[in-house]
Write a protein that holds these residues in place. Structure first.
Motif, PDB file in Angstrom:
ATOM      1  N   SER A   1      26.190 -23.598  -1.233  1.00 35.31           N
ATOM      2  CA  SER A   1      26.185 -24.590  -2.305  1.00 35.31           C
ATOM      3  C   SER A   1      24.890 -24.527  -3.105  1.00 35.31           C
ATOM      4  N   ALA A   2      23.759 -24.402  -2.406  1.00 39.95           N
ATOM      5  CA  ALA A   2      22.468 -24.320  -3.089  1.00 39.95           C
ATOM      6  C   ALA A   2      22.378 -23.063  -3.941  1.00 39.95           C
ATOM      7  N   VAL A   3      22.825 -21.932  -3.396  1.00 39.93           N
ATOM      8  CA  VAL A   3      22.780 -20.670  -4.134  1.00 39.93           C
ATOM      9  C   VAL A   3      23.655 -20.746  -5.382  1.00 39.93           C
ATOM     10  N   MET A   4      24.861 -21.264  -5.226  1.00 44.05           N
ATOM     11  CA  MET A   4      25.765 -21.350  -6.371  1.00 44.05           C
ATOM     12  C   MET A   4      25.225 -22.296  -7.445  1.00 44.05           C
ATOM     13  N   ASP A   5      24.610 -23.387  -7.022  1.00 45.65           N
ATOM     14  CA  ASP A   5      24.030 -24.316  -7.996  1.00 45.65           C
ATOM     15  C   ASP A   5      22.902 -23.652  -8.780  1.00 45.65           C
ATOM     16  N   LEU A   6      22.037 -22.922  -8.084  1.00 42.77           N
ATOM     17  CA  LEU A   6      20.904 -22.285  -8.746  1.00 42.77           C
ATOM     18  C   LEU A   6      21.358 -21.187  -9.707  1.00 42.77           C
ATOM     19  N   ILE A   7      22.284 -20.346  -9.255  1.00 43.26           N
ATOM     20  CA  ILE A   7      22.769 -19.277 -10.131  1.00 43.26           C
ATOM     21  C   ILE A   7      23.594 -19.858 -11.275  1.00 43.26           C
ATOM     22  N   GLY A   8      24.425 -20.844 -10.965  1.00 43.74           N
ATOM     23  CA  GLY A   8      25.238 -21.460 -12.003  1.00 43.74           C
ATOM     24  C   GLY A   8      24.406 -22.100 -13.098  1.00 43.74           C
ATOM     25  N   SER A   9      23.274 -22.686 -12.720  1.00 45.61           N
ATOM     26  CA  SER A   9      22.393 -23.297 -13.717  1.00 45.61           C
ATOM     27  C   SER A   9      21.728 -22.241 -14.595  1.00 45.61           C
ATOM     28  N   ALA A  10      21.357 -21.115 -13.975  1.00 45.36           N
ATOM     29  CA  ALA A  10      20.662 -20.058 -14.716  1.00 45.36           C
ATOM     30  C   ALA A  10      21.608 -19.172 -15.513  1.00 45.36           C
ATOM     31  N   ARG A  11      22.841 -19.012 -15.027  1.00 46.97           N
ATOM     32  CA  ARG A  11      23.828 -18.140 -15.678  1.00 46.97           C
ATOM     33  C   ARG A  11      25.163 -18.891 -15.783  1.00 46.97           C
ATOM     34  N   PRO A  12      25.223 -19.905 -16.639  1.00 48.15           N
ATOM     35  CA  PRO A  12      26.413 -20.767 -16.682  1.00 48.15           C
ATOM     36  C   PRO A  12      27.692 -20.062 -17.115  1.00 48.15           C
ATOM     37  N   HIS A  13      27.582 -18.906 -17.746  1.00 45.10           N
ATOM     38  CA  HIS A  13      28.776 -18.215 -18.228  1.00 45.10           C
ATOM     39  C   HIS A  13      29.259 -17.122 -17.275  1.00 45.10           C
ATOM     40  N   ASP A  14      28.529 -16.902 -16.183  1.00 40.62           N
ATOM     41  CA  ASP A  14      28.927 -15.894 -15.202  1.00 40.62           C
ATOM     42  C   ASP A  14      29.863 -16.505 -14.161  1.00 40.62           C
ATOM     43  N   GLY A  15      30.683 -15.659 -13.557  1.00 45.61           N
ATOM     44  CA  GLY A  15      31.544 -16.099 -12.479  1.00 45.61           C
ATOM     45  C   GLY A  15      30.814 -16.116 -11.150  1.00 45.61           C
ATOM     46  N   LEU A  16      31.357 -16.869 -10.205  1.00 45.27           N
ATOM     47  CA  LEU A  16      30.784 -16.982  -8.867  1.00 45.27           C
ATOM     48  C   LEU A  16      31.876 -16.760  -7.826  1.00 45.27           C
ATOM     49  N   LEU A  17      31.520 -16.033  -6.767  1.00 50.69           N
ATOM     50  CA  LEU A  17      32.424 -15.811  -5.641  1.00 50.69           C
ATOM     51  C   LEU A  17      31.614 -15.911  -4.362  1.00 50.69           C
ATOM     52  N   GLY A  18      31.957 -16.872  -3.507  1.00 52.96           N
ATOM     53  CA  GLY A  18      31.229 -17.068  -2.262  1.00 52.96           C
ATOM     54  C   GLY A  18      32.140 -17.028  -1.060  1.00 52.96           C
ATOM     55  N   GLU A  19      31.563 -16.692   0.086  1.00 53.45           N
ATOM     56  CA  GLU A  19      32.364 -16.579   1.301  1.00 53.45           C
ATOM     57  C   GLU A  19      33.037 -17.895   1.668  1.00 53.45           C
ATOM     58  N   GLU A  20      32.310 -18.999   1.540  1.00 52.00           N
ATOM     59  CA  GLU A  20      32.831 -20.266   2.040  1.00 52.00           C
ATOM     60  C   GLU A  20      33.669 -21.021   1.017  1.00 52.00           C
ATOM     61  N   SER A  21      33.368 -20.868  -0.264  1.00 52.01           N
ATOM     62  CA  SER A  21      34.056 -21.672  -1.280  1.00 52.01           C
ATOM     63  C   SER A  21      34.957 -20.863  -2.194  1.00 52.01           C
ATOM     64  N   GLY A  22      34.989 -19.540  -2.023  1.00 57.42           N
ATOM     65  CA  GLY A  22      35.842 -18.726  -2.873  1.00 57.42           C
ATOM     66  C   GLY A  22      35.290 -18.630  -4.286  1.00 57.42           C
ATOM     67  N   GLY A  23      36.178 -18.418  -5.257  1.00 59.21           N
ATOM     68  CA  GLY A  23      35.739 -18.305  -6.639  1.00 59.21           C
ATOM     69  C   GLY A  23      36.615 -17.362  -7.426  1.00 59.21           C
ATOM     70  N   VAL A  24      36.006 -16.678  -8.383  1.00 59.39           N
ATOM     71  CA  VAL A  24      36.754 -15.849  -9.320  1.00 59.39           C
ATOM     72  C   VAL A  24      37.003 -14.458  -8.739  1.00 59.39           C
ATOM     73  N   ASP A  25      37.824 -13.681  -9.428  1.00 59.34           N
ATOM     74  CA  ASP A  25      38.080 -12.284  -9.076  1.00 59.34           C
ATOM     75  C   ASP A  25      36.800 -11.478  -9.296  1.00 59.34           C
ATOM     76  N   TRP A  26      36.380 -10.732  -8.282  1.00 54.60           N
ATOM     77  CA  TRP A  26      35.114 -10.005  -8.385  1.00 54.60           C
ATOM     78  C   TRP A  26      35.151  -8.887  -9.423  1.00 54.60           C
ATOM     79  N   GLY A  27      36.320  -8.462  -9.858  1.00 58.58           N
ATOM     80  CA  GLY A  27      36.406  -7.367 -10.817  1.00 58.58           C
ATOM     81  C   GLY A  27      36.492  -7.804 -12.263  1.00 58.58           C
TER      82      GLY A  27
END
Length: 256
Positions: A47-73
């Motif tokens: 959660s902390a990692v996603m919050d930090l990256i999401g704040s710095a790169r709001p237009h990028d996608g995120l994919l995490g082991e515990e919460s899932g996310g977008v298609d990596w491709g």
């Protein structure tokens, strides 16, 4: 603006500190399957990692082991394993890491793996080489012979259903190399190949976040990463990562 590499390094350091603070007294695990633990630290760190990256790169996608996310491709996607080696972590075995990678349209761009216990940081940027704590990693300066090779491996979570298959494969490899190790953090296994601590690493099946950062570290160090049959690697497949001098022979040994 902060570079993608600088962002990954900064965020991985935050996550590593969160894990390190509780390494001596880890919380009890929950279970995602019969042999796949997850702890509150996995979730909090992601959660902390996603919050930090999401704040710095709001237009990028995120994919995490515990919460899932977008298609990596699809486009620019940050792929996060907040605590690689949870089984080790739960048992206070100090072989755990934070893995953060940026992939763009299915290709690796940036990879950072932070070894929590040793406070070592492996990093790579596409076309710019691989590094350990700022020192260049270059496998062309090392030699490798399959019969003397030290090879890392792992046992996937479906091993109870495919135990005989994996055991047979392990036996073939063990008979043809110098030694085998099962260390418990895929991200570090990749990076230790890049650093020459292992000559190769293979595992029949891993998840996208397990290899997203490690793949680029190995390749930028001059190593070779393919699937288990020697074909081009795709995230989520079982990898063979190796020194180029032994990769083809190892593929033959593994496939029988």
């Amino acid at each position: 603006m902060e570079s993608d590499l600088a962002l990954a390094l900064r965020v991985a350091k935050v996550a590593a500190r969160m894990i390190g603070d509780v390494m001596d007294d880890p919380p009890p695990p929950d279970w995602k399957g019969e042999v796949n633990p997850v702890t509150e630290i996995d979730r909090r760190t992601e959660s902390a990692v996603m919050d930090l990256i999401g704040s710095a790169r709001p237009h990028d996608g995120l994919l995490g082991e515990e919460s899932g996310g977008v298609d990596w491709g699809d486009g620019r996607v940050w792929i996060i394993d907040p605590l690689d080696g949870t089984v080790n972590f739960v048992h206070r075995l100090p072989q755990v890491s934070v893995s953060i990678a940026l992939w763009e349209n299915g290709e690796p761009r940036v990879g950072v793996v932070h070894d929590v216990a040793r406070d070592e940081v492996f990093s790579a940027v596409s076309g710019e080489g691989a590094y350990l704590d700022g020192e260049r990693l270059d496998l062309s300066t090392r030699q490798a012979v399959l019969g003397d090779a030290l090879v890392g491996t792992g046992f996937p979570y479906d091993r109870q259903k495919r135990a005989q298959e994996y055991s047979t494969m392990f036996g073939r490899v063990m008979s043809g190399v110098g030694g085998m190790r099962r260390l418990g953090s895929s991200a570090l296994d990749f990076c230790w190949v890049a650093a020459g601590r292992l000559d190769a690493y293979y595992e029949p099946s891993i998840e996208p976040w397990d290899g997203a950062a490690g793949v680029i570290v190995v390749e930028e160090a001059g190593g070779v990463v393919t699937d288990m049959t020697g074909n081009p690697y795709r995230l989520g497949e079982g990898p063979i990562a190796a020194h180029p001098a032994i990769h083809a022979e190892l593929v033959e040994l593994i496939t029988g």
